[in-house]
Scaffold this motif. Sequence first.
Motif, PDB file in Angstrom:
ATOM      1  N   ILE A  85       0.914  -1.189  -0.085  1.00 25.60           N
ATOM      2  CA  ILE A  85       0.161  -0.036   0.085  1.00 25.60           C
ATOM      3  C   ILE A  85       0.692   1.278   0.077  1.00 25.60           C
ATOM      4  O   ILE A  85       1.964   1.386   0.894  1.00 25.60           O
ATOM      5  CB  ILE A  85      -0.829   0.068   1.159  1.00 25.60           C
ATOM      6  N   ILE A  86       0.454   2.066  -0.933  1.00 26.10           N
ATOM      7  CA  ILE A  86       1.287   3.389  -0.789  1.00 26.10           C
ATOM      8  C   ILE A  86       0.174   4.525  -0.738  1.00 26.10           C
ATOM      9  O   ILE A  86      -0.810   4.398  -1.340  1.00 26.10           O
ATOM     10  CB  ILE A  86       2.133   3.389  -2.211  1.00 26.10           C
ATOM     11  N   MET A  87       0.669   5.667   0.151  1.00 25.81           N
ATOM     12  CA  MET A  87      -0.252   6.635   0.422  1.00 25.81           C
ATOM     13  C   MET A  87       0.198   7.814  -0.900  1.00 25.81           C
ATOM     14  O   MET A  87       1.294   8.118  -1.085  1.00 25.81           O
ATOM     15  CB  MET A  87       0.071   7.214   1.829  1.00 25.81           C
ATOM     16  N   PRO A  88      -0.971   8.412  -1.601  1.00 33.49           N
ATOM     17  CA  PRO A  88      -0.473   9.381  -2.469  1.00 33.49           C
ATOM     18  C   PRO A  88      -0.222  10.610  -1.850  1.00 33.49           C
ATOM     19  O   PRO A  88      -0.335  10.753  -0.598  1.00 33.49           O
ATOM     20  CB  PRO A  88      -1.917   9.438  -3.147  1.00 33.49           C
ATOM     21  N   MET A  89       0.355  11.583  -2.782  1.00 31.90           N
ATOM     22  CA  MET A  89       0.775  12.931  -2.308  1.00 31.90           C
ATOM     23  C   MET A  89      -0.365  13.814  -2.748  1.00 31.90           C
ATOM     24  O   MET A  89      -1.011  13.850  -3.503  1.00 31.90           O
ATOM     25  CB  MET A  89       2.151  13.419  -2.901  1.00 31.90           C
ATOM     26  N   LYS A  90      -0.565  14.778  -1.776  1.00 32.63           N
ATOM     27  CA  LYS A  90      -1.703  15.759  -1.824  1.00 32.63           C
ATOM     28  C   LYS A  90      -1.433  16.468  -3.216  1.00 32.63           C
ATOM     29  O   LYS A  90      -0.276  17.067  -3.314  1.00 32.63           O
ATOM     30  CB  LYS A  90      -1.666  16.740  -0.818  1.00 32.63           C
ATOM     31  N   ILE A  91      -2.223  16.799  -4.015  1.00 36.74           N
ATOM     32  CA  ILE A  91      -2.183  17.488  -5.256  1.00 36.74           C
ATOM     33  C   ILE A  91      -2.399  19.171  -4.967  1.00 36.74           C
ATOM     34  O   ILE A  91      -3.279  19.312  -4.548  1.00 36.74           O
ATOM     35  CB  ILE A  91      -3.148  17.019  -6.458  1.00 36.74           C
ATOM     36  N   VAL A  92      -1.234  19.727  -5.067  1.00 38.80           N
ATOM     37  CA  VAL A  92      -1.077  21.411  -5.229  1.00 38.80           C
ATOM     38  C   VAL A  92      -0.826  21.921  -6.471  1.00 38.80           C
ATOM     39  O   VAL A  92       0.142  21.559  -7.217  1.00 38.80           O
ATOM     40  CB  VAL A  92      -0.037  21.776  -4.130  1.00 38.80           C
ATOM     41  N   GLU A  93      -1.839  22.654  -7.122  1.00 37.74           N
ATOM     42  CA  GLU A  93      -1.651  22.977  -8.368  1.00 37.74           C
ATOM     43  C   GLU A  93      -0.772  24.263  -8.149  1.00 37.74           C
ATOM     44  O   GLU A  93      -0.908  25.147  -7.269  1.00 37.74           O
ATOM     45  CB  GLU A  93      -2.863  23.375  -8.923  1.00 37.74           C
ATOM     46  N   GLU A  94       0.325  24.343  -9.220  1.00 36.04           N
ATOM     47  CA  GLU A  94       1.314  25.279  -9.077  1.00 36.04           C
ATOM     48  C   GLU A  94       1.415  26.025 -10.555  1.00 36.04           C
ATOM     49  O   GLU A  94       1.426  25.340 -11.678  1.00 36.04           O
ATOM     50  CB  GLU A  94       2.804  24.819  -8.927  1.00 36.04           C
TER      51      GLU A  94
END
Length: 388
Positions: A371-380
């Motif tokens: 299981i891998i945790m995704p990274m929070k998507i921050v639009e830049e």
Amino acid sequence: MIVKVYKEDILEGLQKSANIIPAKTGAAYLRTIWVKAENGQLSLMSTDSNLEFAGSYQAEIVEEGLAGVQGRSFYDLVKRLPPGEITLKLESDGRTMIIEQNQRNYKLPTNDVTWFQNLNAFPDVQTVVWSGDYLEELIDRVAYCISDEDTMEAIACMSMKPSPEEGADGKLEACGLNGHQFSMVSFVNQDLAEIIPEEGILIQKKYIMELKKWLASDSVELAISEKRLFFRSGDGRETFSLPLSYYQYPDYRNFLSKLKEDSVSTLGVNRAALADSLERLLIFNTENNRCTYFDFGGDGLVLTTQGQEVGSAKETLEADFKGDLKRIAFPTRNLIEMLGHFASESVGFTLTGAEGPCGIRGEDDPDYLTIIMPMKIVEETYYSEEDI
């Protein structure tokens, strides 16, 4: 003490003894390899106060005795000697060990024998014979997901416990968890399941990695006491033991259950193709942007990444996607490492949401789950000089 022994017979044992003792720091008695000549056997013993190693090897015992020498120096010297017979002698005052080979003569100071303490004996009740190869593979598949920080307590340990699933008689689960990655190997070993307590056992990662160094391809014998885990080589010559930990391991069933919810999305993709793409996209990762974006809903799986100073990358792979999820981001390097522990040609992702746990399985790895945790998507938004 006077002993005649062949270098080839003790070198591997000396290496294993030296592996677990501090090289330069720590109390002198913890940096000691104890040499004991008794009953036609030469015994080598060492401990760092937690790990313990003992090995017995064939030798010609002219005179019995016990001596403790600086372990790293002793091993380094024997390693550099040519093959052949070595003579070990303890001087009459007990303060020096002489190592002789042909015209070569060396002297090492010895420690006070009153420092010597017997190691924990291998318990001969309820022992289990296990494959050394399989145990080494199990460690490989779990250890990379265990935290390297001892201060993290339980998640700095490998957990091994009986499976709570109904009808899983004799089934065990070996797990590693570090907060953003999880790995679990399930296997059936009825004999082992009978001696492992219901709450399971915990072994610190640093001890697991030392155990891996000791393991050989042959079978090993395993035993558990109240506080320690013991291993003995198949020929009975060597024993290795380590302390158990008693932290409260997280209940990983909570996030495993999320993978079974009806709302999940699924992704099937060729493992090698995905890993190759991620290796290329990794070039475009930066310290501030360590992820690869997975976009769904178009023609295939679209992988993208970008860094302000290194540029951007985009690749499209054939994939089978089902669900409502539009986009998710994974830490690139961690995902590459995880895929490398599968043997399957294709892998399946179970996606619980853009920020929820993602399970990975392979058709040819039925007993392996990560299981891998995704990274929070921050639009830049990046601006060029022309835009200013």
